[in-house]
Each structure stands twice: as structure tokens, then as C-alpha cells.
Scaffold this active site. Structure first.
Site, PDB file in Angstrom:
ATOM      1  N   MET A 132       0.844  -1.203   0.000  1.00  0.00           N
ATOM      2  CA  MET A 132       0.000   0.000   0.000  1.00  0.00           C
ATOM      3  C   MET A 132       0.878   1.250   0.000  1.00  0.00           C
ATOM      4  SD  MET A 132      -3.423  -0.898   2.075  1.00  0.00           S
ATOM      5  CE  MET A 132      -2.788  -0.620   3.713  1.00  0.00           C
ATOM      6  N   HIS A 137       8.896  -3.294   3.667  1.00  0.00           N
ATOM      7  CA  HIS A 137       8.493  -3.522   2.279  1.00  0.00           C
ATOM      8  C   HIS A 137       9.713  -3.859   1.415  1.00  0.00           C
ATOM      9  CE1 HIS A 137       5.366  -0.435   3.560  1.00  0.00           C
ATOM     10  NE2 HIS A 137       4.626  -1.467   3.219  1.00  0.00           N
ATOM     11  N   GLY A 189       4.672 -10.177   4.138  1.00  0.00           N
ATOM     12  CA  GLY A 189       5.385 -10.121   5.409  1.00  0.00           C
ATOM     13  C   GLY A 189       4.679 -10.926   6.489  1.00  0.00           C
ATOM     14  N   ASP A 225       2.184  -9.322   9.192  1.00  0.00           N
ATOM     15  CA  ASP A 225       0.735  -9.464   9.042  1.00  0.00           C
ATOM     16  C   ASP A 225       0.437 -10.955   8.928  1.00  0.00           C
ATOM     17  OD1 ASP A 225      -0.196  -6.521   8.650  1.00  0.00           O
ATOM     18  OD2 ASP A 225       1.559  -6.740   7.382  1.00  0.00           O
ATOM     19  N   LEU A 274       8.672  -2.290  11.865  1.00  0.00           N
ATOM     20  CA  LEU A 274       8.434  -1.204  10.913  1.00  0.00           C
ATOM     21  C   LEU A 274       6.995  -1.284  10.409  1.00  0.00           C
ATOM     22  CD1 LEU A 274      11.695  -1.091   8.781  1.00  0.00           C
ATOM     23  CD2 LEU A 274      11.053   0.266  10.745  1.00  0.00           C
TER      24      LEU A 274
HETATM   25  P1  AMP Z   1       1.305  -2.862   3.542  1.00  0.00           P
HETATM   26  O1  AMP Z   1       1.867  -1.801   2.659  1.00  0.00           O
HETATM   27  O2  AMP Z   1       1.217  -2.470   4.974  1.00  0.00           O
HETATM   28  O3  AMP Z   1       0.040  -3.478   3.003  1.00  0.00           O
HETATM   29  O4  AMP Z   1       2.372  -4.038   3.527  1.00  0.00           O
HETATM   30  C1  AMP Z   1       2.774  -4.636   2.317  1.00  0.00           C
HETATM   31  C2  AMP Z   1       3.541  -5.892   2.639  1.00  0.00           C
HETATM   32  O5  AMP Z   1       4.695  -5.554   3.406  1.00  0.00           O
HETATM   33  C3  AMP Z   1       2.724  -6.884   3.468  1.00  0.00           C
HETATM   34  O6  AMP Z   1       2.968  -8.207   2.997  1.00  0.00           O
HETATM   35  C4  AMP Z   1       3.273  -6.682   4.859  1.00  0.00           C
HETATM   36  O7  AMP Z   1       3.164  -7.829   5.681  1.00  0.00           O
HETATM   37  C5  AMP Z   1       4.739  -6.375   4.555  1.00  0.00           C
HETATM   38  N1  AMP Z   1       5.357  -5.665   5.681  1.00  0.00           N
HETATM   39  C6  AMP Z   1       4.894  -4.564   6.307  1.00  0.00           C
HETATM   40  N2  AMP Z   1       5.703  -4.233   7.344  1.00  0.00           N
HETATM   41  C7  AMP Z   1       6.688  -5.163   7.371  1.00  0.00           C
HETATM   42  C8  AMP Z   1       7.827  -5.383   8.208  1.00  0.00           C
HETATM   43  N3  AMP Z   1       8.104  -4.576   9.234  1.00  0.00           N
HETATM   44  N4  AMP Z   1       8.624  -6.434   7.947  1.00  0.00           N
HETATM   45  C9  AMP Z   1       8.347  -7.270   6.898  1.00  0.00           C
HETATM   46  N5  AMP Z   1       7.294  -7.104   6.067  1.00  0.00           N
HETATM   47  C10 AMP Z   1       6.473  -6.071   6.302  1.00  0.00           C
END
Ligand code: AMP
Length: 320
Positions: free
Chosen positions: A62, A69, A179, A182, A216
Site C-alpha cells: 500500500m 516492504h 510479510g 501481518d 516497521l
Molecule cells: P502494507 O503496505 O502495509 O500493506 O504491507 C505490504 C507488505 O509488506 C505486506 O505483505 C506486509 O506484511 C509487509 N510488511 C509490512 N511491514 C513489514 C515489516 N516490518 N517487515 C516485513 N514485512 C512487512
């Protein structure tokens, strides 16, 4: 009007003549990163990559990209010949009163990070393409979606599963990266891919943390300096759970009690849930036997944060 733009690469930091060094700024094929907003452009670019014999990786995000990310993105770049990042704040996974409108968005900065990481294509979809007028098809994984995040955020995983299924259909990657931060989302997506026989391998990546342990998250930027300190109670509670289990605790209630006590000392913190569950089914476990997921959601002021760890009881020592 074309939805594709081309970014000029930074000079190769190693200044090698052919730019085959794999350093930041150049795709391995020597091509610049593409940014597409239209489905046909994605299909054309991915089709051309496939015609060259390249495998395709996808890291759905996102945006508001951070090192978490980037760990997914770098893995996609390392594993596949054509790494795609989707960048879309998906409205259907936000509930009423959540932070959809104020969720951080900075596509230019994100594109710069993707380019430096060696991404081949950024897909920044248009809402009218993912949710055309009359859109009425949803993907649901009900049993996994009713507890924890699903209980606190009704409809959240329906929105996640639907947008991920749609992105997988558009990009058609060989491998997609998510990640473990989640953890429930990852479980929902794995189940969806298995049940619908989607032709993609799902890779779960470790949680990336700040030096002091805070996981993060794009939402960390909502925290004031004091709240940033208070937010450490999440990781401290998880470490307490790890220590208790390593010391022989097996009753889930006693571990939850210890974690609650620690978090309740922080004035700005309000516990949404602390759960001890089977890492695949997300069903509650009363006893910690075998690898067990400890997950929590805590509000720090107005900001809702989640984190988790997997605890493994110590091996029973063999009798002498
Ligand atoms: P988001 O932009 O929050 O939807 O996250 C996109 C992807 O990045 C998802 O698969 C999350 O699980 C992963 N992600 C977010 N934060 C982290 C983190 N601190 N470490 C590893 N992966 C992450």
C-alpha cells in the site's frame, strides 16, 4: 493517454561501463523501471518479460515504503528476473472510521526506492479498474477471517483477499511476497491460493524491526516522539512471552496475563487483543504445545499497531 512513465536511472554508483554490476539504479537487463497504471500495460510488460524467459515476482504493497516492504521487494528482485511492486491503498480493506483518507501516500518517493532496489515494474492501479462500476465479486476466507484482526476489523480480510486475488490475476506472478508481520493476512492469502488453485508460490518474509525492536510499519509515522517510545511495549510484551515460554510456561492465560501487565503500565496504550493461537488455523490455544503464534494489537494514542512472534516450547530434556 498512456499510463506508463519512465524514470531516468541514477548513475551507476560503481561507474562500471556496462552496468552489469547489479548495483542500484539499473535493471539487470539494462532497462529503466516502468510505472504502469493500466491493466493492459501491466499485461504487456509482464508478457514481454515472460517471452524473454524471465520469471515474475510480485510484492503487493500500500506504498509509504519502508525497509519492511523493501525486504520483500529485494527478495523479489533476487529471486526473479522481473520484479513487480504494486502500490495501492485498497479502500475495501479499511472499515468506517479507519485511516483510509489519511493513510500516507508518496508515490514519487516509493518509485525512487523501487527503482534503486532494481524493480522492473511498479503497478499503481486505478480504483475504477480494480473496482469497476457494479463490482460485486468478493473473495472470502471466513474461518480464518473471524478472529483477531478479522474480529476487530470486520470486512478487512474480505477486502484484502479480493484485492490480492485481483492483483494476482492481473500480474500473474510466479512468486508473490508477503510479510509475516501481518501473520493472519499471510494465512488468509495462503488459504485462498490453495483453495482456488491459483498458480503462484507464496513466500512469507520475516518482520523487519527498528534497532530497538519496534516493527516497521507505515503507521509508525503517525506516532509522536513520546508515543514512539510507548510503542515499544508491543515488542517488549512479545519478548516477555518468548522468555516465559522458554522458562517453561505452557498455560496461555498466564502468558497473556504477564503481557497485559506490562502493556497496562504504559498510559497511552490500550490493548485491542492479545491472542495465543495455532499459526495456521488461528484457533485459540489454551496450552502452548508446538510452535504457537502470539499476536497482539494495541492502540498507542490514536494509532493502532500490530505485531506477533512464534514461540516454541523448550524441548523436554531426556531423563538421565
Ligand atoms: P502494507 O503496505 O502495509 O500493506 O504491507 C505490504 C507488505 O509488506 C505486506 O505483505 C506486509 O506484511 C509487509 N510488511 C509490512 N511491514 C513489514 C515489516 N516490518 N517487515 C516485513 N514485512 C512487512
Amino acid at each position: 493517454m498512456s499510463g506508463v512513465s519512465f524514470l531516468t536511472p541514477d548513475p551507476c554508483p560503481s561507474l562500471c561501463p556496462l552496468c552489469l554490476c547489479g548495483e542500484a539504479g539499473f535493471r539487470s537487463s539494462g532497462e529503466t523501471m516502468r510505472v504502469a497504471t493500466l491493466i493492459d500495460e501491466v499485461r504487456e510488460a509482464v508478457g514481454a518479460a515472460r517471452a524473454e524467459g524471465l520469471t515474475v515476482g510480485l510484492a503487493p504493497t500500500m506504498g509509504a515504503l519502508h525497509e519492511g516492504h523493501l525486504s520483500l521487494i529485494r527478495q523479489a528482485v533476487a529471486d526473479t528476473g522481473f520484479a513487480v511492486v504494486s502500490n495501492y491503498v485498497n479502500p475495501t480493506q479499511f472499515g468506517p472510521g479507519e485511516d483510509f483518507e489519511r493513510y500516507p501516500r508518496d508515490l514519487d518517493a516509493d518509485n525512487g526506492l523501487c527503482e534503486a532496489a532494481g524493480v522492473a515494474l511498479v503497478y499503481a492501479p486505478r480504483t475504477e479498474d480494480l473496482y469497476p462500476p457494479g463490482h460485486d465479486t468478493w473473495v472470502e476466507v471466513p474461518a480464518l477471517s473471524q478472529t483477531l484482526e478479522g474480529a476487530s476489523r470486520p470486512g478487512h480480510f474480505r477486502g484484502v483477499a479480493t484485492v490480492v486475488a485481483t492483483l494476482l490475476n492481473i500480474v500473474q506472478p510466479d512468486i508473490a511476497y508477503f510479510g509475516r508481520k501481518d501473520a493472519q493476512q499471510l494465512a488468509v492469502i495462503r488459504r485462498m491460493v490453495r483453495d482456488l488453485c491459483l498458480p503462484v508460490r507464496i513466500v512469507g518474509m520475516p518482520t523487519i524491526r527498528e534497532a530497538d525492536g519496534l516493527a516497521l510499519s507505515s503507521r509508525n509515522r503517525y506516532l509522536s516522539p513520546d508515543e514512539r517510545t510507548d510503542a515499544l511495549c508491543l515488542v517488549h510484551a512479545l519478548r516477555l512471552a518468548e522468555d516465559l515460554v522458554a522458562a517453561g510456561a505452557v498455560e496461555a492465560d498466564s502468558v497473556v496475563e504477564g503481557m497485559c501487565g506490562l502493556i497496562e503500565e504504559v498510559a497511552s496504550a490500550a490493548i485491542d487483543y492479545i491472542a495465543i493461537v495455532d499459526p495456521e488455523t488461528f484457533l485459540a490455544r489454551g496450552r502452548i504445545e508446538g510452535a504457537t503464534l502470539v499476536a497482539l494489537a494495541v492502540r498507542i494514542g490514536q494509532t493502532r499497531l500490530i505485531d506477533n512472534t512464534v514461540v516454541v516450547p523448550p524441548e523436554m530434556t531426556a531423563p538421565e
